[in-house]
Every structure is written in C-alpha cells, then in structure tokens.
Design an enzyme around this catalytic site. Structure first.
Site, PDB file in Angstrom:
ATOM      1  N   ALA A  14      71.531 -26.498 153.470  1.00  0.00           N
ATOM      2  CA  ALA A  14      71.755 -25.796 154.380  1.00  0.00           C
ATOM      3  C   ALA A  14      72.715 -25.607 153.469  1.00  0.00           C
ATOM      4  O   ALA A  14      73.928 -24.451 154.405  1.00  0.00           O
ATOM      5  CB  ALA A  14      72.096 -27.528 155.149  1.00  0.00           C
ATOM      6  N   GLY A  15      72.748 -25.657 152.099  1.00  0.00           N
ATOM      7  CA  GLY A  15      73.905 -24.668 151.337  1.00  0.00           C
ATOM      8  C   GLY A  15      75.282 -25.379 151.055  1.00  0.00           C
ATOM      9  O   GLY A  15      76.144 -25.538 150.364  1.00  0.00           O
ATOM     10  N   THR A  17      74.832 -27.008 147.568  1.00  0.00           N
ATOM     11  CA  THR A  17      75.425 -26.570 146.552  1.00  0.00           C
ATOM     12  C   THR A  17      75.993 -25.616 146.275  1.00  0.00           C
ATOM     13  O   THR A  17      77.415 -25.511 145.275  1.00  0.00           O
ATOM     14  CB  THR A  17      74.493 -26.459 145.643  1.00  0.00           C
ATOM     15  OG1 THR A  17      73.015 -27.519 145.322  1.00  0.00           O
ATOM     16  CG2 THR A  17      74.623 -26.331 144.730  1.00  0.00           C
ATOM     17  N   LYS A  38      76.196 -34.637 140.451  1.00  0.00           N
ATOM     18  CA  LYS A  38      74.854 -34.904 142.022  1.00  0.00           C
ATOM     19  C   LYS A  38      73.723 -36.349 141.541  1.00  0.00           C
ATOM     20  O   LYS A  38      73.298 -36.080 140.663  1.00  0.00           O
ATOM     21  CB  LYS A  38      73.720 -33.729 142.007  1.00  0.00           C
ATOM     22  CG  LYS A  38      72.803 -33.760 143.248  1.00  0.00           C
ATOM     23  CD  LYS A  38      72.127 -32.348 142.718  1.00  0.00           C
ATOM     24  CE  LYS A  38      71.322 -32.364 144.035  1.00  0.00           C
ATOM     25  NZ  LYS A  38      71.845 -32.178 145.293  1.00  0.00           N
ATOM     26  N   ASP A  55      70.784 -27.163 140.683  1.00  0.00           N
ATOM     27  CA  ASP A  55      71.693 -27.028 142.151  1.00  0.00           C
ATOM     28  C   ASP A  55      72.651 -27.975 140.955  1.00  0.00           C
ATOM     29  O   ASP A  55      74.270 -27.580 140.421  1.00  0.00           O
ATOM     30  CB  ASP A  55      71.273 -28.000 142.469  1.00  0.00           C
ATOM     31  CG  ASP A  55      70.684 -27.061 143.881  1.00  0.00           C
ATOM     32  OD1 ASP A  55      70.389 -26.313 143.953  1.00  0.00           O
ATOM     33  OD2 ASP A  55      69.954 -27.865 144.923  1.00  0.00           O
ATOM     34  N   ALA A 119      71.524 -35.671 148.508  1.00  0.00           N
ATOM     35  CA  ALA A 119      70.158 -34.632 148.106  1.00  0.00           C
ATOM     36  C   ALA A 119      69.421 -34.632 149.913  1.00  0.00           C
ATOM     37  O   ALA A 119      69.331 -35.843 150.610  1.00  0.00           O
ATOM     38  CB  ALA A 119      69.251 -35.166 147.249  1.00  0.00           C
ATOM     39  N   ASN A 177      78.015 -22.590 157.397  1.00  0.00           N
ATOM     40  CA  ASN A 177      76.852 -21.537 157.051  1.00  0.00           C
ATOM     41  C   ASN A 177      76.398 -20.747 156.839  1.00  0.00           C
ATOM     42  O   ASN A 177      75.193 -20.644 157.512  1.00  0.00           O
ATOM     43  CB  ASN A 177      76.385 -22.311 155.152  1.00  0.00           C
ATOM     44  CG  ASN A 177      76.350 -21.987 154.424  1.00  0.00           C
ATOM     45  OD1 ASN A 177      77.040 -20.868 153.824  1.00  0.00           O
ATOM     46  ND2 ASN A 177      74.821 -21.761 153.741  1.00  0.00           N
ATOM     47  N   PRO A 207      80.491 -16.296 155.652  1.00  0.00           N
ATOM     48  CA  PRO A 207      79.662 -15.584 155.502  1.00  0.00           C
ATOM     49  C   PRO A 207      77.907 -15.452 155.110  1.00  0.00           C
ATOM     50  O   PRO A 207      78.975 -15.592 153.224  1.00  0.00           O
ATOM     51  CB  PRO A 207      80.505 -13.922 155.587  1.00  0.00           C
ATOM     52  CG  PRO A 207      81.320 -14.847 154.744  1.00  0.00           C
ATOM     53  CD  PRO A 207      81.705 -15.682 154.855  1.00  0.00           C
TER      54      PRO A 207
END
Length: 226
Positions: A14-15, A17, A38, A55, A119, A177, A207
């Site tokens: 999904a974004g 990181t 993380k 990541d 995660a 995102n 964007p």
C-alpha cells in the site's frame, strides 16, 4: 515531547515504507532525532552473512538515530510470505510480548520522533492466537493509515478504520497514496467518499512523482499536521 506512531496500510504494497521513510526524512530535515522500526518482516536476502529486508534497510538509512539492523528489524524471515507461516516453517515462535520487548528496548535510545511500521495490513497473524494489531494495542500507539488508491480501496480502508476503532486506538490521520502512473478511475469521487466516511483527517494525497522536492514538501506538510 516525543511523538510516536504506528504505520499500517490497507493491504500489502500500500506504500507503508514509502510513507515511513518520507516522514522520517522530513523529521530529520526538521532537526528531530528520528527512529524507525520494522519489528517483523518477511522477504529478505543474505547481506554480509545476515538476512536483511529491503524495506527495513530503507528505514534504517532514513533514521538520524543510528541503530544496528537487528534493532530496526529484530524478526526477519527469508521467504516473502505471511509472517506466521514463515515463522512456522522456521520453527521460530513470534509473540506480541517478544516484539513489544524489542520495541520498548529500542525506544530507550533518545529520540524525538519514532515510527513503527507494520507488515501487510492491520489483521496480520503473528501466530495461532495473536495478530499484529495486538502489538499496537499493547504499545498504545496512534495509527497512520496508508490507503492504496486503487479499485477496492473503499472497502479495505473502511474495514481497516473500523478495526482500528474496535481496538480502541486512534487514527492520527490517513494518507491517500497514488503509486501508479495513472490515477484510478473516478479518483476524485473515491477520495471524497473516504474523506466523508473515515474518522480521521486526510493528511495528504501523495502523487506518483519522481521529483524529490515536491515529495519532500508533501511529507513536510504531513509532519506538521501530526
């Protein structure tokens, strides 16, 4: 006063990181002592004799507080599969109490701004009894929700927000995102629906962009809003 947040997403890739690193770098530009963790990752390569997740490496590099890789990412598995399945295959039990201990130990290091990245999504299993969301409950951290703006995001985002609220945790804000080259069909309508339903402020619409200056400005704005 220290600011600490947990970063989750509506699904894998999904974004999380991207947002975590962007915020850590914005906080660093603001002169803050930054720390990113993380606690568990799946999908790693052997680097200098040690399994490392890409990541987690990005997060480690973005921090101004220098920590050993094992502090940033204490539990790492080689195959890119669900963490609880990877732990079963490795015969290595992962528990909330163990991860909580790692995180609280790392956070003894002086810092001003800390992010803990999850995660996958919110309800990722750690073992037969515990979920990753149980860790956030134990830490009692406000949540930054990253919404992957694609077909299906309405259901994923609303269910995730409902689950976070059910766990009696606060959503500090959410990020729309846009990771693809082209926006999703009916993007504006989908964004308006999420703004109306999600019980938290929209922090930013990120964007698809290769211009670092524009992205830096967006992350600076998110940091100010937190």
């Amino acid at each position: 006063m220290k600011k600490r947040f947990f970063v989750t997403g509506t699904d894998t890739d999904a974004g999380k990181t991207f947002v975590t690193v962007g915020l850590l770098e914005a906080a660093k530009r603001a002169g803050l002592r930054t720390m990113g963790l993380k606690p568990v990752s799946a999908g790693a390569s052997l680097i200098d004799g040690e399994l490392k997740n890409d990541d987690a490496l990005q997060i480690q590099q973005a921090c101004s507080v220098k920590m050993h890789y094992s502090q940033v990412n204490p539990i790492v598995f080689e195959p890119a599969i669900a963490p609880h399945i990877a732990s079963q295959q490795a015969n290595k039990l992962v528990t909330v109490s163990r991860l909580e201990g790692y995180i609280k130990g790392a956070m003894l290091t002086p810092h001003d701004f800390a992010l803990v990245e999850g995660a996958g999504g919110w309800r990722v299993p750690l073992n037969d009894r515990e979920l990753l969301s149980d860790l956030v409950k134990a830490l009692d951290l406000p949540v930054i929700l990253v919404v992957n703006m694609k077909l299906g995001c309405l259901n994923h985002a609303i269910l995730t927000a409902e689950s976070i609220a059910r766990d009696s945790l606060k959503i500090a804000g959410w990020v729309a995102n846009n990771g693809d080259l082209q926006k999703m069909s009916c993007y504006d309508e989908n964004l308006a629906t999420l703004k109306a339903i999600l019980p938290a402020p929209l922090l930013s619409e990120l964007p698809w962009c290769t211009e670092s200056e524009k992205l830096n400005l967006e992350f600076d704005r998110i940091l100010e809003a937190l």
